[in-house]
Scaffold this motif. Structure first.
Motif, PDB file in Angstrom:
ATOM      1  N   LEU A   1       4.415   5.583  -5.468  1.00  0.00           N
ATOM      2  CA  LEU A   1       4.531   5.570  -6.836  1.00  0.00           C
ATOM      3  C   LEU A   1       3.356   5.960  -7.585  1.00  0.00           C
ATOM      4  O   LEU A   1       3.407   6.104  -8.908  1.00  0.00           O
ATOM      5  CB  LEU A   1       4.683   3.925  -7.451  1.00  0.00           C
ATOM      6  N   SER A   2       2.294   6.291  -6.950  1.00  0.00           N
ATOM      7  CA  SER A   2       0.931   6.835  -7.663  1.00  0.00           C
ATOM      8  C   SER A   2       0.707   5.695  -8.780  1.00  0.00           C
ATOM      9  O   SER A   2       0.113   6.124  -9.883  1.00  0.00           O
ATOM     10  CB  SER A   2       1.022   8.215  -8.376  1.00  0.00           C
ATOM     11  N   ALA A   3       0.576   4.425  -8.177  1.00  0.00           N
ATOM     12  CA  ALA A   3       0.305   3.289  -9.185  1.00  0.00           C
ATOM     13  C   ALA A   3      -0.734   2.588  -8.616  1.00  0.00           C
ATOM     14  O   ALA A   3      -1.053   2.488  -7.483  1.00  0.00           O
ATOM     15  CB  ALA A   3       1.752   2.805  -9.395  1.00  0.00           C
ATOM     16  N   ARG A   4      -1.463   1.746  -9.636  1.00  0.00           N
ATOM     17  CA  ARG A   4      -2.494   0.644  -9.137  1.00  0.00           C
ATOM     18  C   ARG A   4      -1.630  -0.350  -8.357  1.00  0.00           C
ATOM     19  O   ARG A   4      -0.641  -0.956  -8.592  1.00  0.00           O
ATOM     20  CB  ARG A   4      -3.169   0.188 -10.258  1.00  0.00           C
TER      21      ARG A   4
ATOM     22  N   GLU B   1       2.235   1.826  -3.266  1.00  0.00           N
ATOM     23  CA  GLU B   1       1.034   2.084  -4.292  1.00  0.00           C
ATOM     24  C   GLU B   1       1.225   3.629  -4.224  1.00  0.00           C
ATOM     25  O   GLU B   1       1.157   4.416  -5.458  1.00  0.00           O
ATOM     26  CB  GLU B   1       0.090   1.586  -4.001  1.00  0.00           C
ATOM     27  N   GLU B   2       1.125   4.314  -3.016  1.00  0.00           N
ATOM     28  CA  GLU B   2       1.017   5.786  -3.132  1.00  0.00           C
ATOM     29  C   GLU B   2       2.244   6.503  -3.121  1.00  0.00           C
ATOM     30  O   GLU B   2       2.273   7.404  -3.788  1.00  0.00           O
ATOM     31  CB  GLU B   2       0.787   5.908  -1.493  1.00  0.00           C
TER      32      GLU B   2
ATOM     33  N   THR C   1       0.785  -1.311   0.082  1.00  0.00           N
ATOM     34  CA  THR C   1       0.061  -0.128  -0.324  1.00  0.00           C
ATOM     35  C   THR C   1       0.738   1.280   0.049  1.00  0.00           C
ATOM     36  O   THR C   1       0.592   2.282  -0.748  1.00  0.00           O
ATOM     37  CB  THR C   1      -0.942   0.050   1.053  1.00  0.00           C
ATOM     38  N   GLU C   2       1.880   1.299   0.825  1.00  0.00           N
ATOM     39  CA  GLU C   2       2.907   2.464   0.616  1.00  0.00           C
ATOM     40  C   GLU C   2       3.386   2.754  -0.420  1.00  0.00           C
ATOM     41  O   GLU C   2       3.593   3.632  -0.933  1.00  0.00           O
ATOM     42  CB  GLU C   2       4.043   2.212   2.011  1.00  0.00           C
TER      43      GLU C   2
END
Length: 111
Positions: free
Chosen positions: A58-61, A55-56, A52-53
């Motif tokens: 990298l601004s990725a899904r 994802e945030e 989750t970290e």
């Protein structure tokens, strides 16, 4: 550090070992040659992160991050740790950190 001298009179065993090392190095370099995987390694160089970290950061899904983590895991560059429903990743050893430091020095330090 000096590189070994290659000579035509190397033993078959030495040539085989060299070919194995070249294959491992090529896999390592292919794994880090993707922008997303390189960014993941950069973030993990500062310490363990959850999916989750990442994802945030990298601004990725989640699917995209998981796919890149799978490749890094396959190459032995990261290791997962499960805590409840969360999965945390960290660098498997010091090789990725050394490479990230070198890449940073070559491409980012002077900017």
């Amino acid at each position: 550090m000096t590189l070994p001298k290659l000579s035509p009179d190397m033993s078959t065993e030495e040539m085989d070992r060299m070919a194995e090392n070249a294959a491992r190095a090529a896999g390592f370099l292919k794994a880090i040659s993707h922008e997303g995987r390189l960014m993941i390694l950069c973030h993990l160089a500062s310490g363990e992160k959850s999916v989750t970290e990442l994802e945030e950061l990298l601004s990725a899904r989640q699917a995209a991050v998981s796919q890149q983590l799978a490749r890094l895991r396959f190459e032995g560059l990261v290791v997962p740790r499960r805590e409840g429903k969360a999965i945390y990743y960290s660098l498997a050893d010091d090789r990725p950190r050394k490479m990230i430091e070198t890449v940073y020095e070559l491409f980012c330090a002077d900017q």
